[in-house]
Scaffold this active site. Sequence first.
Site, short mmCIF file in Angstrom:
data_model
loop_
_atom_site.label_atom_id
_atom_site.label_comp_id
_atom_site.label_asym_id
_atom_site.label_seq_id
_atom_site.Cartn_x
_atom_site.Cartn_y
_atom_site.Cartn_z
N SER A 62 -0.83 -8.49 5.44
CA SER A 62 0.54 -8.94 5.99
C SER A 62 0.37 -9.41 7.39
O SER A 62 -0.70 -9.40 8.13
CB SER A 62 1.04 -7.60 6.29
OG SER A 62 1.44 -6.89 5.15
N1 SAH Z 1 -1.37 -2.98 3.42
C1 SAH Z 1 -2.18 -4.27 2.93
C2 SAH Z 1 -1.23 -5.27 2.45
C3 SAH Z 1 -1.53 -5.57 1.02
S1 SAH Z 1 -0.44 -6.59 0.07
C4 SAH Z 1 -3.07 -4.61 4.00
O1 SAH Z 1 -3.03 -4.35 5.10
O2 SAH Z 1 -3.94 -5.76 3.70
C5 SAH Z 1 0.17 -5.09 -1.12
C6 SAH Z 1 -0.83 -4.54 -1.86
O3 SAH Z 1 -0.17 -3.62 -2.63
C7 SAH Z 1 -1.70 -5.21 -2.87
O4 SAH Z 1 -3.06 -5.13 -2.58
C8 SAH Z 1 -1.32 -4.90 -4.30
O5 SAH Z 1 -2.47 -4.76 -5.19
C9 SAH Z 1 -0.98 -3.42 -3.81
N2 SAH Z 1 0.19 -2.69 -4.92
C10 SAH Z 1 1.05 -3.38 -5.50
N3 SAH Z 1 1.75 -2.63 -6.45
C11 SAH Z 1 0.85 -1.40 -6.33
C12 SAH Z 1 1.38 -0.18 -6.95
N4 SAH Z 1 1.94 0.14 -7.87
N5 SAH Z 1 0.18 0.75 -6.43
C13 SAH Z 1 -0.85 0.79 -5.62
N6 SAH Z 1 -1.00 -0.43 -5.14
C14 SAH Z 1 0.02 -1.49 -5.49
#
Ligand code: SAH
Length: 221
Positions: A62
């Site tokens: 993000s």
């Molecule tokens: N917090 C992260 C942002 C990641 S983007 C950072 O600081 O880099 C969102 C993430 O959510 C992705 O890696 C995606 O694979 C994950 N995601 C999406 N749906 C999900 C689910 N149902 N359970 C666990 N992770 C999920």
Amino acid sequence: MPFDFAARKLDLFAELRREGIRDERVLTAIEQVPRELFVPPTFQGRAYENIPLPIGRAQTISQPLIVALMTEMLQLEERHKVLEIGTGSGYQAAVLAKLCRRVFTIERHRALLKEAEQRFAALRLHNITSRYGDGSKGWQEQTPFDRIIVTAAAPDLPLRLAEQLREGGIMVVPVGKERRDQSLLRVHRTADGHRIEDLGGVRFVPLLPGLPRDGLPKTRR
Ligand code: SAH
């Protein structure tokens, strides 16, 4: 040093303050976490720009402003136990780990989770516990949580997660079926239900149901 991260960090901080981030503890936590270690090498030079960056598997780390804003909205205290859904690069979890007692984080892409876990170990962030799985179910064995942060957009308000909050707990979650129509919501768990605040429009990758194909057991790959 290939990039002058220190100077770029200062510019980013000025921008976060201009954009309204006031909580000094949050700014200090962001300052302590080297974002350049959470992005692929090709993007390291842009690690302190206020933009999301690709981290593989069609996912993104993000934008720093969003990380700061969501962290501030959580109103964290040192004794708190926090659940994050969507580990991704691990950056948000690392920022949380600087501000509270324990962080539990769930990711549905094994490869991303592995990389994030390597970063936690390298940075000695021993108060983070991570797990592979579908985060929309939460982490029942570890309930209740003081705070929950969802870093992918849920199609509807994830009440199942809100139920894993302790009374008085707070969940920050982007909600919206369309990428162009998502709102950041803050849910307060009260004695008799939930109170919801709308914190404004955001754009997140979707919270996906179930597990991707790379989640199959080794023998079936
Ligand atoms: N917090 C992260 C942002 C990641 S983007 C950072 O600081 O880099 C969102 C993430 O959510 C992705 O890696 C995606 O694979 C994950 N995601 C999406 N749906 C999900 C689910 N149902 N359970 C666990 N992770 C999920």
